[in-house]
Every structure is written in C-alpha cells, then in structure tokens.
Scaffold this motif. Structure first.
Motif, mmCIF file in Angstrom:
data_model
loop_
_atom_site.group_PDB
_atom_site.id
_atom_site.type_symbol
_atom_site.label_atom_id
_atom_site.label_comp_id
_atom_site.label_asym_id
_atom_site.label_seq_id
_atom_site.Cartn_x
_atom_site.Cartn_y
_atom_site.Cartn_z
ATOM 1 N N LEU A 171 8.062 3.113 2.995
ATOM 2 C CA LEU A 171 7.499 3.807 3.081
ATOM 3 C C LEU A 171 7.182 3.347 4.598
ATOM 4 C CD1 LEU A 171 4.553 5.890 2.726
ATOM 5 C CD2 LEU A 171 3.442 4.017 3.123
ATOM 6 N N THR A 172 7.272 2.593 5.521
ATOM 7 C CA THR A 172 7.586 2.786 6.858
ATOM 8 C C THR A 172 8.880 3.295 7.511
ATOM 9 O OG1 THR A 172 5.878 0.996 6.812
ATOM 10 C CG2 THR A 172 7.577 1.208 9.267
ATOM 11 N N LEU A 173 9.865 3.051 6.881
ATOM 12 C CA LEU A 173 10.802 3.535 6.814
ATOM 13 C C LEU A 173 11.503 4.487 6.738
ATOM 14 C CD1 LEU A 173 13.268 0.094 7.079
ATOM 15 C CD2 LEU A 173 11.742 0.946 9.280
ATOM 16 N N GLY A 174 11.377 5.156 5.672
ATOM 17 C CA GLY A 174 11.394 6.841 5.227
ATOM 18 C C GLY A 174 12.772 6.265 4.858
ATOM 19 N N GLU A 175 12.942 5.376 4.317
ATOM 20 C CA GLU A 175 14.473 4.960 3.944
ATOM 21 C C GLU A 175 13.880 3.753 2.543
ATOM 22 O OE1 GLU A 175 16.993 4.129 7.423
ATOM 23 O OE2 GLU A 175 16.655 2.614 6.867
ATOM 24 N N GLY A 176 16.020 4.302 2.014
ATOM 25 C CA GLY A 176 16.005 3.061 0.819
ATOM 26 C C GLY A 176 16.121 4.117 0.113
ATOM 27 N N PRO A 177 16.381 2.561 -1.362
ATOM 28 C CA PRO A 177 17.006 3.528 -2.672
ATOM 29 C C PRO A 177 15.772 4.099 -3.459
ATOM 30 C CG PRO A 177 16.703 0.960 -2.656
ATOM 31 C CD PRO A 177 16.508 1.563 -1.415
ATOM 32 N N GLY A 178 14.460 4.034 -3.632
ATOM 33 C CA GLY A 178 13.434 4.413 -3.821
ATOM 34 C C GLY A 178 13.194 5.710 -3.105
ATOM 35 N N PRO A 179 13.404 6.078 -2.123
ATOM 36 C CA PRO A 179 13.075 7.489 -1.380
ATOM 37 C C PRO A 179 14.459 7.968 -2.325
ATOM 38 C CG PRO A 179 12.799 6.358 0.311
ATOM 39 C CD PRO A 179 13.176 5.141 -0.543
ATOM 40 N N ASP A 180 15.731 7.519 -2.486
ATOM 41 C CA ASP A 180 17.073 8.313 -2.434
ATOM 42 C C ASP A 180 17.033 9.058 -4.455
ATOM 43 O OD1 ASP A 180 17.801 8.085 0.050
ATOM 44 O OD2 ASP A 180 19.892 6.721 -0.735
ATOM 45 N N ALA A 181 16.690 7.960 -4.929
ATOM 46 C CA ALA A 181 16.368 8.261 -5.908
ATOM 47 C C ALA A 181 14.838 9.610 -6.170
ATOM 48 C CB ALA A 181 15.405 6.934 -7.215
ATOM 49 N N MET A 202 5.756 12.166 -0.401
ATOM 50 C CA MET A 202 5.108 10.936 -0.078
ATOM 51 C C MET A 202 4.392 10.332 -2.090
ATOM 52 S SD MET A 202 2.231 10.214 2.441
ATOM 53 C CE MET A 202 2.778 10.865 4.073
ATOM 54 N N THR A 203 5.251 9.015 -1.593
ATOM 55 C CA THR A 203 4.604 8.402 -2.884
ATOM 56 C C THR A 203 2.829 7.628 -2.686
ATOM 57 O OG1 THR A 203 5.876 6.552 -2.603
ATOM 58 C CG2 THR A 203 6.720 9.000 -4.371
ATOM 59 N N GLU A 204 2.505 7.708 -4.088
ATOM 60 C CA GLU A 204 1.120 6.844 -4.150
ATOM 61 C C GLU A 204 1.549 5.623 -5.357
ATOM 62 O OE1 GLU A 204 -1.791 6.843 -2.610
ATOM 63 O OE2 GLU A 204 -1.394 8.219 -1.343
ATOM 64 N N PRO A 205 1.524 4.156 -4.917
ATOM 65 C CA PRO A 205 1.325 3.168 -4.874
ATOM 66 C C PRO A 205 0.712 3.330 -7.173
ATOM 67 C CG PRO A 205 0.534 2.572 -3.701
ATOM 68 C CD PRO A 205 0.800 3.746 -3.460
ATOM 69 N N LEU A 206 0.838 3.454 -8.067
ATOM 70 C CA LEU A 206 0.290 2.959 -9.348
ATOM 71 C C LEU A 206 0.104 1.552 -9.597
ATOM 72 C CD1 LEU A 206 -1.072 3.924 -11.612
ATOM 73 C CD2 LEU A 206 1.124 4.290 -12.625
ATOM 74 N N TRP A 207 0.794 1.022 -9.401
ATOM 75 C CA TRP A 207 1.459 -0.879 -9.943
ATOM 76 C C TRP A 207 2.112 -1.490 -8.859
ATOM 77 C CZ3 TRP A 207 4.547 -3.448 -12.792
ATOM 78 C CH2 TRP A 207 3.690 -4.921 -13.702
ATOM 79 N N CYS A 208 2.234 -2.806 -8.086
ATOM 80 C CA CYS A 208 2.954 -3.470 -7.817
ATOM 81 C C CYS A 208 2.717 -4.707 -7.985
ATOM 82 C CB CYS A 208 3.219 -3.478 -6.005
ATOM 83 S SG CYS A 208 3.735 -1.956 -5.654
ATOM 84 N N PHE A 237 7.722 -4.447 -0.109
ATOM 85 C CA PHE A 237 9.006 -3.804 0.079
ATOM 86 C C PHE A 237 8.660 -2.358 -0.603
ATOM 87 C CE2 PHE A 237 12.748 -1.830 -1.973
ATOM 88 C CZ PHE A 237 14.293 -2.139 -1.376
ATOM 89 N N GLU A 238 7.726 -1.802 -0.958
ATOM 90 C CA GLU A 238 7.525 0.035 -1.292
ATOM 91 C C GLU A 238 6.952 0.276 0.376
ATOM 92 O OE1 GLU A 238 8.681 1.172 -3.417
ATOM 93 O OE2 GLU A 238 8.981 0.738 -5.095
ATOM 94 N N GLU A 239 6.205 -1.142 0.869
ATOM 95 C CA GLU A 239 5.185 -0.691 2.126
ATOM 96 C C GLU A 239 6.513 0.167 2.813
ATOM 97 O OE1 GLU A 239 2.324 0.225 4.903
ATOM 98 O OE2 GLU A 239 2.504 0.011 2.927
#
Length: 213
Positions: free
Chosen positions: A30-40, A11-17, A25-27
C-alpha cells in the motif's frame, strides 16, 4: 495469507490477514503502490512469483529489497473477479523452504472462484455456529467499516490542499511516506491530525506547528 477488497476505486481494504507478516507485507504494498498485489488487481490475472530473488529488480524496485528485509521469499496473488470486474486480491506468502504446490495452487484458484461468486452476488459469507462458512471452512467475520479510513480521509485532504485529483493526492502521500521511511498509514494519521500539511508542489509537506504537535 491475506484477502483484500477493492473500495470501489484502486485502493484495497484488508478483510483478513494472517499471520502478522501478511499484514506487514500488505502495508508495504500500500505504501509503495507496487508489487504483485497491485499488479494482480490491475491485470485481473494471477501473479505467481515463488522466488522474489529471481524477479527483475526493475519490476518492483522499491518493494523487492523491502520484502527481503521482511523475510518474504515468495508471493502468489489471485484476483477475485470476472472480466473487467475486479473485487480484490487473495495473497499467499511463502518462505524460503516451501513453494506453492500444484494442489495448493488449485485450491487457491478454487477459493478465488468461490469468493468471486460470493462478492458479485452481494452476499457476504456468514459464519455458522461452529465457525464454519459453507464452502469456505473457517473464515473471519465480514468487516463493518473501512480499515484504512485515515488513508482515505488524508487523500481527500491533500487533494483539497493541492487542488489535485484523488489519484495524484494518493501518489503524493505515498511519495512522502517512502521518502521519510514511514508507513502510509502513519503519514495519513498525521495529515488527518493536521500535524502534516501539503501546501503546494514547491514547498511540499510541512508541519503547521513547526513539528511540535
């Protein structure tokens, strides 16, 4: 642009948005558990998708239509880390009229490398008197606590209620948030406040007070 750090698990914690669209978009991810962020984070390699409308629908089936509704047209994610070590993800959003240039890509890669060095050396960037961080430019203050504390706490509560692992408990939270059309953080707050309880795999979540509290 947004910068998220791994909390020691997945799980990721936001430092800055910034701007607000990045936070939304980060929320969503997090909610869906999918996307380019989780893949990266999972692969440890950059995920560059400057045109989401060209991405195969089956890659991120829930995220793609939701991202379009937000007005996100392109996403580029760069994961700070070395080898199997993952420390977070740097995300850059683009609108329909602009794409990441070669120079911007090089700048993002350089920033990711600098962040990796700072994180792995155990030294958080410190602001100087003029708001500049050596090697980083203007940068926000380092966080002092968890921004997603409710999600962490709710995951633990659901894990105990269902007798399942933390990973499965988080999946159950995400599934309920998605099915109810709510953000994961909102559902987590209801769990922590005991407005929602996950009883078992048959009955699923319910309101202990009948939905009145």
């Amino acid at each position: 642009m947004s910068l998220l750090l791994l909390d020691g698990g997945r799980m990721t914690e936001p430092l800055w948005c910034h701007p607000e669209l990045s936070a939304r978009f980060e929320e969503l991810q997090l909610t869906l558990g999918e996307g380019p962020g989780p893949d990266a984070v999972r692969t440890g390699t950059p995920v560059v998708e400057p045109a989401l409308d060209r991405v195969r629908p089956e890659r991120w089936p829930a995220l793609l239509p939701a991202a379009r509704e937000l007005g996100v047209h392109g996403v580029c994610c760069f994961p700070p880390g070395i080898g199997a070590i993952r420390v977070g993800v740097l995300t850059v959003l683009s609108d329909g009229n602009r794409r990441l240039s070669e120079q911007q890509y090089a700048d993002a890669t350089a920033l990711t490398a600098a962040l990796t060095g700072a994180f792995l050396n155990g030294a958080a960037p410190r602001e100087s008197r003029n708001g500049e961080v050596p090697g980083f430019g203007v940068f926000p203050e380092w966080p002092s606590g968890l921004h997603r504390a409710a999600v962490h706490q709710a995951t633990g509560m659901v894990s105990v209620q269902l007798g399942v692992s933390m990973e499965v408990a988080l999946l159950r939270l995400r599934a309920h948030a998605y099915a109810s059309g709510r953000r994961l953080g909102e559902v987590a707050q209801d769990v922590v406040a005991r407005r929602i309880r996950f009883d078992d795999d048959v009955s699923g979540p319910y309101s202990p007070d009948g939905g009145k509290g």
